[in-house]
Design a protein around this motif. Sequence first.
Motif, PDB file in Angstrom:
ATOM      1  N   ILE A 224     -99.013  17.951 -58.310  1.00 51.63           N
ATOM      2  CA  ILE A 224     -99.483  19.089 -59.256  1.00 51.63           C
ATOM      3  C   ILE A 224    -100.326  18.473 -60.457  1.00 51.63           C
ATOM      4  O   ILE A 224     -99.424  17.676 -61.066  1.00 51.63           O
ATOM      5  CB  ILE A 224     -98.422  20.033 -59.507  1.00 51.63           C
ATOM      6  CG1 ILE A 224     -97.827  20.517 -58.282  1.00 51.63           C
ATOM      7  CG2 ILE A 224     -99.206  21.129 -60.363  1.00 51.63           C
ATOM      8  CD1 ILE A 224     -96.621  21.472 -58.530  1.00 51.63           C
TER       9      ILE A 224
ATOM     10  N   PHE B 144    -101.883  19.126 -64.399  1.00 51.78           N
ATOM     11  CA  PHE B 144    -102.312  19.867 -65.564  1.00 51.78           C
ATOM     12  C   PHE B 144    -103.076  19.054 -66.450  1.00 51.78           C
ATOM     13  O   PHE B 144    -102.571  18.081 -66.541  1.00 51.78           O
ATOM     14  CB  PHE B 144    -100.943  20.249 -66.150  1.00 51.78           C
ATOM     15  CG  PHE B 144    -100.369  21.305 -65.648  1.00 51.78           C
ATOM     16  CD1 PHE B 144    -100.501  22.861 -66.128  1.00 51.78           C
ATOM     17  CD2 PHE B 144     -99.534  21.652 -64.447  1.00 51.78           C
ATOM     18  CE1 PHE B 144    -100.107  24.106 -65.706  1.00 51.78           C
ATOM     19  CE2 PHE B 144     -98.770  22.656 -63.934  1.00 51.78           C
ATOM     20  CZ  PHE B 144     -99.238  23.877 -64.382  1.00 51.78           C
TER      21      PHE B 144
ATOM     22  N   ASP C 185    -105.503  19.330 -70.044  1.00 54.65           N
ATOM     23  CA  ASP C 185    -105.815  20.408 -71.542  1.00 54.65           C
ATOM     24  C   ASP C 185    -106.664  19.317 -72.096  1.00 54.65           C
ATOM     25  O   ASP C 185    -106.340  18.199 -72.201  1.00 54.65           O
ATOM     26  CB  ASP C 185    -104.374  20.312 -72.241  1.00 54.65           C
ATOM     27  CG  ASP C 185    -104.761  21.197 -73.415  1.00 54.65           C
ATOM     28  OD1 ASP C 185    -104.986  22.515 -73.151  1.00 54.65           O
ATOM     29  OD2 ASP C 185    -104.799  20.846 -74.569  1.00 54.65           O
TER      30      ASP C 185
ATOM     31  N   MET D 134    -105.431  24.038 -64.188  1.00 50.61           N
ATOM     32  CA  MET D 134    -104.153  23.471 -63.198  1.00 50.61           C
ATOM     33  C   MET D 134    -104.762  23.291 -61.777  1.00 50.61           C
ATOM     34  O   MET D 134    -105.502  24.272 -61.187  1.00 50.61           O
ATOM     35  CB  MET D 134    -103.068  24.816 -63.083  1.00 50.61           C
ATOM     36  CG  MET D 134    -102.226  24.447 -62.173  1.00 50.61           C
ATOM     37  SD  MET D 134    -100.975  25.891 -62.119  1.00 50.61           S
ATOM     38  CE  MET D 134    -100.075  25.505 -60.702  1.00 50.61           C
TER      39      MET D 134
ATOM     40  N   THR E 276    -101.337  30.235 -55.364  1.00 49.29           N
ATOM     41  CA  THR E 276    -100.849  29.281 -56.201  1.00 49.29           C
ATOM     42  C   THR E 276     -99.479  28.494 -55.892  1.00 49.29           C
ATOM     43  O   THR E 276     -98.734  29.089 -54.852  1.00 49.29           O
ATOM     44  CB  THR E 276    -100.378  29.932 -57.681  1.00 49.29           C
ATOM     45  OG1 THR E 276    -100.205  29.030 -58.708  1.00 49.29           O
ATOM     46  CG2 THR E 276     -99.255  31.050 -57.703  1.00 49.29           C
TER      47      THR E 276
ATOM     48  N   ALA F 158     -93.976  21.999 -60.620  1.00 54.53           N
ATOM     49  CA  ALA F 158     -94.943  22.565 -61.532  1.00 54.53           C
ATOM     50  C   ALA F 158     -94.725  22.577 -63.027  1.00 54.53           C
ATOM     51  O   ALA F 158     -95.474  22.274 -63.936  1.00 54.53           O
ATOM     52  CB  ALA F 158     -95.432  24.379 -61.017  1.00 54.53           C
TER      53      ALA F 158
ATOM     54  N   SER G 182     -96.712  20.441 -66.054  1.00 52.44           N
ATOM     55  CA  SER G 182     -96.742  20.784 -67.271  1.00 52.44           C
ATOM     56  C   SER G 182     -96.417  20.373 -68.499  1.00 52.44           C
ATOM     57  O   SER G 182     -97.012  19.852 -69.473  1.00 52.44           O
ATOM     58  CB  SER G 182     -96.625  22.343 -67.396  1.00 52.44           C
ATOM     59  OG  SER G 182     -96.833  23.150 -68.643  1.00 52.44           O
TER      60      SER G 182
ATOM     61  N   GLU H 216     -97.958  16.859 -69.329  1.00 46.51           N
ATOM     62  CA  GLU H 216     -99.214  16.990 -69.869  1.00 46.51           C
ATOM     63  C   GLU H 216     -98.899  17.027 -71.227  1.00 46.51           C
ATOM     64  O   GLU H 216     -99.581  16.494 -72.220  1.00 46.51           O
ATOM     65  CB  GLU H 216     -99.938  18.139 -69.257  1.00 46.51           C
ATOM     66  CG  GLU H 216    -101.354  18.327 -70.107  1.00 46.51           C
ATOM     67  CD  GLU H 216    -101.246  19.292 -71.218  1.00 46.51           C
ATOM     68  OE1 GLU H 216    -101.952  18.670 -72.440  1.00 46.51           O
ATOM     69  OE2 GLU H 216    -100.559  20.249 -71.238  1.00 46.51           O
TER      70      GLU H 216
END
Length: 906
Positions: free
Chosen positions: A660, A662, A664, A711, A778, A784, A788, A791
Amino acid sequence: MLKQFPILAASLLAVAIILLIDLAGGFARINEQVMDRQQQLLPREVTPYRDEIVLVDVDDGSIDRLGRWPWPRSVIGDAVKELELAGARTIALDIEFSNPQDPTWNPETQGPQDEDSLLSQAIGPSSIMAAVLAPEELDDRWRDADGDPEVLEQLIIALEDDIRATPDDPPGDLQLNDPDQAAFAANQLLVKRRAVMRILTSDTPPESLEALEQRLVPAAYARGGNYAERPLIEAAWYQHEGSQASHEHLAELDATYQGSTADRMPLRAFLERTGGLGYVNITHRGPDGAVRSIYPMQPVRGGQMLTLGLAAVMHYLKIDPKTINQTEGAVGIGSIQLPLHDGLIWLNWPRSETGSRWRDLHRRTEDDPEYRGHLSISEVVELARARRLLEEEQADLAQVSREILRETRQDDTFESDDWLAIELQQEIADEVSFDLDGIAIDADVAEFGADVDQKTRNRFFAMQQWRRANRSIEEGKELLELASETLRNQVEDALVFIGWTSTGAAADFVQTVAGPRTPGVLVHATLADMVLQNRVFHVAPRWAEPLAIVLFGLFISILVSSMGPWIATIGTLLSIALYIAGAGIAALAMGNLLLPLAGPVLAGLAAWICGTSVQAAMSQRDKRRITRQFRARVSEQLVDALIADPNAVSMNGVSREMTIFFADLAGFTTLSESLGSEQVVRILNTYLSALTNQLVEHGAYVNKFLGDGVMAFWSAFREEPAQAHLACAAALACQQTLRELNEMTGEEHPPVSLRVGMATGMAVVGDCGAPPDLNDYTVIGDTANLASRMESANKQFGTGILINGRTHECLEEAPVRCRKVGLIQVVGRQGAVEAWEVVSSTFPQEAIDLSAALADAIADGDQPAARAALDSLRRISGQEKFTERWAEMVEGPSDAFGGPLRLIEK
């Protein structure tokens, strides 16, 4: 089942079209060409011509040695006589002798030589003559010229009274309009020939050529002259005589048969001596002009005539032609039954070890020469000439013998019935031996006889002639016997066919299985060989192909409509292959059975093509429906996956290991505060579009956009073994893309950086949300959340791409550079996570090594070593924030050293 009905209907419609095409004869050409290839290419029993079949060829070499065609008929007669002497049982001549040949000059007699008489003397009971049967053309050609059929009949009747009439001067009181006059001018020869033949085929035909001429030419002064129609009248008379003489050689007699006015029979003189008669021209051809079958017999004036091949083989087997038994399905020749298909015998060509070319059909092994079983007719003719030359030399010897005997006996009146008798020749030999003792046979009489008188010298000269003639005759006899023995070994008790193979005779070549230019005589030889070897073809009846089309087409239609496209395709191809193997190969090899291939195979292909086409159209329709239904809510990837394989997307959720992602945009919040909203949206869309492209290219499913972040995850629809490598490569590519965008927009706004966090682990993927209207495909689960948090952890360490330990473990030997960050505890999680940073190719290797040393020292509880590694790391540019964050633990009190580094900020 209703959903599959359009597919089934389309397939059956295609089969129906193929069936209609077949019923209209549309596949006749293809089927016959396929039959040719079956005989040429498929494995069959090797059955070359029987040794009893011998071909005597009028070949290129014969033309070179014997002269241009037509040859004097005495040349053919020489060949026939020589073959009879060699013991040939049957000699079939595939040569036309329908018109008299002009006499030739005989230099020996110094007078004309009747060539037809010489050939007639050579022909005997072992000979089979050839007739040419041609269809009537006049009626069709008259109609094509816009002539009136009734006027044609009137014209023929009128011409019987004056054959010399012309289109400009019609016979009698007959008036011709322009179309009829033009039709008469275009077909004058055919019209007049019919008029002549109508007289000859009447109940009271003329008894002589002169009587026929009197009937057709009213002007007495013109009869016997060289008027234009005289050759036509003569040819018709010879045809009439030949037709009458042919009756004893017909297979069936029937006075109602009138034949064709274009038929050409051998001359009566030949037919009265020949042992049989057969037609040679092959009237039935395939759609492409090829010869594959032949009528066993055809109607002629007075009955039915056998083909030359059957006439010859029946003569060879001593079977009376009138005993032939023809039914609707077969023709019986003795105990042999030749199957008929639409009244035709299909030719089953011989096959040798070296293939099916006509020049190889006698070969039994690859070592046999080409043209085995073939003789050049020039060899036979030259043997006959050598025999005649020997006879002439023997006549000269007899003359010399008479002179010597009369001289030695002193009796000028001495006579003998046989001057070559053994006792006389021995008497001469004794005299020669006495008189010429010690004198060489080639010695000149003028030299050794110079001292004797003229009378003695003449006797010596005659004796030398006798010696030389004897030597020449003995040598000639030896060579002649050797050549005769060679010929005897080839043709004794054989069925011989004499015919054209010379390349200059284009009309005598036909397209067959044995080659595109097969000598026509080989068609008749093949038919004879089929009888000798009982080698036949069974051709499927007419109804077999439509039935096969329906059954095979129905099977493929059901297969296509009930199976998926790939299974249907494989099943169709396999079914077609099995059909070809069974109907095309096994049936031919095991039973000489020719089954239809083109129609059923095309029906199967058409059913498959139409069915799969409709299936594809229905799939496209479903795709458009799914697109309309889901495109506005979910990604293109999901829509494409749903279209390709709806089962790939689980609406109930599936648990699998996933990577997964992520990301930004760092600094974008501050940037947005200083720019207008429209500019912010444009810049954000530019950056996120570029990132999305990279992710999609690396196989990610882009799930959602989170403000200025995104994502994505891998193994969205099925497990992806290389997901960790793809994710790291995508992250590096996103970093590079961002740097390039910053360079392009450097003057427009401050640069933006990218933080990426990734984690690999078990997660649940599926359709989540508020079904059925507000769903989102999703991923959910601790992995997950960890991705996050990874990140966010980049802010603590000043890193760009952080991954968890499982992601690093999955990289294995993948060419991805990573530096070990160490054991950390992210915000919101109780357990520790081994963190790694994915770095670019320009990242200092020293920093990687020192970071690993730092992490290992912390894990080992070695604080001094950790401080040393940290100090060294500080001296590397760009590691300030990384070292600052680890300094809290490494440089703190010893009781706080070790364990995971706890992060207190997101």
